[in-house]
Design an enzyme around this catalytic site. Structure first.
Site, mmCIF file in Angstrom:
data_model
loop_
_atom_site.group_PDB
_atom_site.id
_atom_site.type_symbol
_atom_site.label_atom_id
_atom_site.label_comp_id
_atom_site.label_asym_id
_atom_site.label_seq_id
_atom_site.Cartn_x
_atom_site.Cartn_y
_atom_site.Cartn_z
ATOM 1 C CG ASP A 226 -0.761 6.629 -5.665
ATOM 2 O OD1 ASP A 226 0.292 6.694 -6.313
ATOM 3 O OD2 ASP A 226 -1.601 7.549 -5.617
ATOM 4 C CD GLU A 325 4.086 5.885 -6.642
ATOM 5 O OE1 GLU A 325 3.951 6.488 -7.713
ATOM 6 O OE2 GLU A 325 3.695 6.326 -5.544
ATOM 7 C CG ASP A 401 -4.712 9.753 -5.697
ATOM 8 O OD1 ASP A 401 -3.702 9.934 -6.396
ATOM 9 O OD2 ASP A 401 -5.258 10.653 -5.054
#
Length: 422
Positions: A226, A325, A401
């Site tokens: 992340d 991502e 997170d």
């Protein structure tokens, strides 16, 4: 398994001659390198034209050995060019010609289809140095490179006793020094390297090879990465509660320093002296551009370090997959990316991961910050503040997170989220 890597070293100064002489020699050889590369491409194009006509007439392609006298094109090209480009060390010239011939061979299909232009080499092209023409030794804490650059004929023109130049190189960090020490000890093998000129400095790109034991990875063992603001990188795993993070303070402190320095320089530009005023806007903003270069260099260095840490953690946990991502749809102007080049960081992670034999998978970031990694419940109110995640369904509370990284580490997370939303 054999691995090949490249490390760049800056030439600080020549030891057995002056910068004036070495600089002149390097410029001459770089000019010859470019010309030899382009002439090799020209010879290859001429041979291609002859081959096409021959095939049309005799319904078969000509054999290189029968018509050129050599089994490979680069041998023929070297024989044609060796007298013209006499200044270069002959082994280096042979490597240069082979580089162009290999480039022609790899591009040929695309060129014939019209998908790619014929290769053309620019004046700043690197100079080839074969492994036999480069030696490394240590003198106290200094590292000295011996570069065999010129032919015997050109050496006599220069009125030099040797065809080689000893140069002091910069090896500032531990990684650079370790590589040199292992090359000197014979643990690493030196490969064909290159000299290049960049921002008014000369560098050596040292190519080295080493044997590396392969690590067994499980592709179903996934690390989720992340990327954020408080923590530039937060890592979690799909089969354990282990977690790793990188604090963001280093980046923020440097960014704040740069912003302050930029403001100071902008203020100074209003009252600059004649030395900076006389040549227009370009001269006035030059110090600001220098600061911008420092930012770019700092970002590149930090992202290399962060990406190395991420991949090392994946290797440590035998992860065969790293999931991140997909940021490709986010504009560079977006505030999320504006503070730091996350996209650049991802590219470096991907490169190092593939080098280690780890696959990289990009997933859509939608709902990964709102989904509970424990029970799967998705709700906007699960994350009402930046730092904390608290599930409204099961009450699971953790670092936001870490929760997002756990979701990103989940196999087929996009399908799972889509099914949950239904």
């Amino acid at each position: 398994m054999k691995h090949t890597k490249v490390m760049r070293y800056q030439i600080i100064k020549p030891i057995n001659d002056t910068w004036e002489t070495l600089g002149h020699v390097l410029r001459e050889i770089q000019r010859e390198t470019r010309a030899a590369l382009n002439k090799t491409i020209q010879l290859a194009w001429e041979w291609q034209g002859f081959s096409a006509e021959y095939k049309q007439r005799y319904e078969e392609y000509p054999k290189t050995k029968d018509h050129l006298g050599y089994s490979a094109l680069h041998g023929y090209a070297y024989n044609r060019l060796k007298d013209e480009f006499y200044r270069m060390n002959t082994a280096n010239l042979s490597q240069t010609v082979k580089r162009a011939a290999d480039k022609w061979k790899s591009d040929l299909k695309d060129v014939l289809r019209g998908d790619k232009s014929i290769a053309s080499f620019k004046k700043d092209c690197p100079i080839d140095i074969v492994s036999q023409a480069l030696r490394i030794r240590k003198d106290g804490s200094d590292y000295i490179m011996t570069l065999s650059l010129v032919s015997i004929k050109y050496r006599k023109e220069l009125e030099r006793k040797q065809s080689f130049f000893d140069v002091l190189i910069s090896a500032n960090d531990k990684t650079q020094r370790d590589i040199l020490d292992r090359l000197i000890a014979g643990e690493y093998k030196l490969g064909a390297s290159q000299l290049l000129y960049h921002k008014k400095k000369w560098f050596v790109n040292v190519n080295y090879q080493f044997e590396k034991e392969e690590t067994a990875f499980d592709q179903d063992n996934i690390m989720g990465v992340d990327l954020g603001i408080v923590y530039p990188v937060y890592m979690a795993f799909n089969n354990s509660l282990n977690r790793y993070k990188i604090e963001g303070g280093e980046i923020e402190r440097f960014r704040a320093q740069v912003e302050r320095r930029k403001k100071q320089l902008l203020q100074q530009a209003k009252y600059c002296g004649d030395g900076r005023r006389g040549h227009g806007t370009k001269t006035r903003i030059q110090p600001i551009e220098v600061v911008s270069d420092k930012v770019a260099n700092f970002r590149d260095t930090v992202n290399h370090r962060y990406s190395r840490y991420v991949v090392d953690m994946a290797i440590k946990h035998r992860c065969g997959t790293i999931q991140m991502e997909d940021l490709s749809g986010i504009a560079a102007e977006d505030t999320f990316l504006k503070r730091w080049s996350y996209y650049d960081l991802q590219q470096k992670i991907e490169y190092k991961a593939k080098e280690a034999g780890i696959q990289v998978v990009y997933i859509k970031p939608d709902y990964t910050s709102q989904r509970c990694s424990k029970c799967g419940h998705i709700e906007r109110d699960n994350r009402t503040e930046q730092a904390t995640f608290e599930c409204k369904s099961c009450g699971f509370k953790t670092n936001a997170d870490f929760n997002a990284a756990r979701n990103i580490a989940t196999k087929d997370i996009e399908k799972i989220i889509a099914e949950t939303l239904k």
